[in-house]
Design a protein around this motif. Structure first.
Motif: not given
Length: 192
Positions: A48, A52, A56-57, A59-60, A63-64, A126, A174, A177-178
């Motif tokens: 990730l 990204y 950004e990675g 943030y992902k 979220t996970l 992702f 997802y 997050h988007k």
């Protein structure tokens, strides 16, 4: 209808559990142990961030982690509310099966299935446009969930519902997050 479904669930579990072979017990016990999957979790985080970038990675990954906390909380609350005995603790079943683990909490729904399918599905969502082979990651939750039958601690319905909860949770997070985090990031970059 519910009685027939639970009978099918019990009978299918007994059949599948008894397909286990003593020579494979070490394998299934290793597969079902969460800590053995740490390298895969680290790979997810690295991929990730690599695909990204650091911000950004992260943030992902965040979220996970929030999704995982949600799934684990939902699993715990549901288990306490439904209070379905695990096969290894059910006296009508436990003399008919092979038992490799003996947890004492409740069975419905499988936290292993819910958490593994949620993590894998979100990572897949992702990374699917950035890496062609991300579908391979689904081998983990399939093996992880199946192991719960072979070690004697979950009925098939527990696993199927856990799987659906995991996939649905990943789809929701997802979208979250988007629409939410993606807009925050976009707004910050436009303000510069």
């Amino acid at each position: 209808m519910l009685k027939k479904l639970l009978e099918w669930d019990r009978d299918t579990f007994i059949y599948l559990n008894n397909l286990g072979i003593d020579d494979h017990d070490v394998f299934w016990t290793a597969v079902t142990t969460i800590s053995n999957w740490t390298p895969l979790f680290l790979l997810f985080i690295v991929l990730l961030i690599y695909k990204y970038g650091k911000v950004e990675g992260l943030y992902k990954v965040l979220t996970l982690l929030v999704m995982l906390l949600f799934v684990l909380s939902l699993t715990y609350l549901t288990k306490e509310w439904v209070a379905r005995l695990r096969p290894n603790n059910d006296t009508q079943v436990n003399t008919l099966i092979r038992i490799l683990q003996s947890p004492h909490d409740y069975s419905f729904f499988s936290g292993h299935a819910a958490s593994s399918f949620s993590i894998t599905t979100l990572v897949y969502l992702f990374l699917r446009k950035k890496m062609a082979w991300t579908w391979v990651f689904f081998l983990w939750p399939i093996l992880f969930a199946l192991s719960r039958i072979f070690v004697g601690v979950h009925f098939p319905i527990d696993i199927l519902v856990g799987m659906l909860v995991g996939i649905t949770s990943a789809a929701l997070f997802y979208k979250f997050h988007k629409s939410f985090i993606g807009k925050i990031r976009l707004g910050r970059s436009e303000g510069r």
